[in-house]
Design a protein around this motif. Sequence first.
Motif, PDB file in Angstrom:
ATOM      1  N   ASP A  77       0.404  -1.207   0.162  1.00  0.00           N
ATOM      2  CA  ASP A  77      -0.038  -0.232   0.303  1.00  0.00           C
ATOM      3  C   ASP A  77       0.501   1.215   0.261  1.00  0.00           C
ATOM      4  N   ARG A  78       0.444   2.133  -0.263  1.00  0.00           N
ATOM      5  CA  ARG A  78       1.083   3.579  -0.628  1.00  0.00           C
ATOM      6  C   ARG A  78       1.810   3.950   0.616  1.00  0.00           C
ATOM      7  N   ASN A  79       0.894   3.315   1.841  1.00  0.00           N
ATOM      8  CA  ASN A  79       1.284   3.940   3.271  1.00  0.00           C
ATOM      9  C   ASN A  79       1.900   3.494   4.034  1.00  0.00           C
ATOM     10  N   SER A 101      -3.527  -2.656   3.617  1.00  0.00           N
ATOM     11  CA  SER A 101      -3.579  -1.346   3.571  1.00  0.00           C
ATOM     12  C   SER A 101      -3.135  -1.512   5.880  1.00  0.00           C
ATOM     13  N   PRO A 126       2.295   0.609   5.450  1.00  0.00           N
ATOM     14  CA  PRO A 126       2.434  -0.343   6.993  1.00  0.00           C
ATOM     15  C   PRO A 126       3.140  -1.439   7.169  1.00  0.00           C
TER      16      PRO A 126
END
Length: 234
Positions: A179-181, A200, A183
């Motif tokens: 995910d772009r974040n 995510s 985690p």
Amino acid sequence: MRIIKKILCFALLSVAISSCTLFGLDFQSNEEYEAKSGTNKINQTVWDFIQSRPDIFSTLIDGITYAGIESLYKESGNTHILLTNSALSSGDNCYWSLNKVLPEGRTDSIKATAWEQYDKAEVKELLTYHILKKEWSYDNLSSTVNWVETYGTGKFKYTKDGQTLDGDTAVMDIRLGQDRNLPLQLNNFSWNIRKLLEASAGSCRTTNIKALDGYIHVSDWYQPRPTRYFMGQE
């Protein structure tokens, strides 16, 4: 009329420029942009950091003391998955709730209320499994499976299909979610107590804290150990 319009435009422009300065939005003074960013470094050792937050680590502190493993939290170059009270003693999914004890004089198992209700070896195994050898951070992790060694000895018991079985693998998978974040995910497999995590979803509430002697990731979930069967080694 045109002169009046020009005067009004100039006045509005002046107010706009003044407002930018007034609210802290100063114009850039030079052509080279100087990025400002926070730091993930803390001026504390891992052990000092734990002791500075008894509000979330009181159960962890008691467990470390009971198991007699303070020295492991003072060694340099490791990664610590620090377990909060939510992971160990508070809530339906904490260690004390999912690993019930049978007090003397009772016929039914209940949630534990103190580490002394467990064997010291069991507490030591739980906590040392959450200390990873080497430093693991966003600098050297990716989204691929990454089994790393822990300080656990590998001898533990687990429950599967209603049976208590022996396990012998003290490694943990640590990687980034797709995910772009990005985690941080730990043991993201179906046999985990949280089951499979979404791309995510993360296993830690706070990640990538660089202490003076190692990396820290803070989690509200303790991690069950995999076994050789789950890892496809038998």
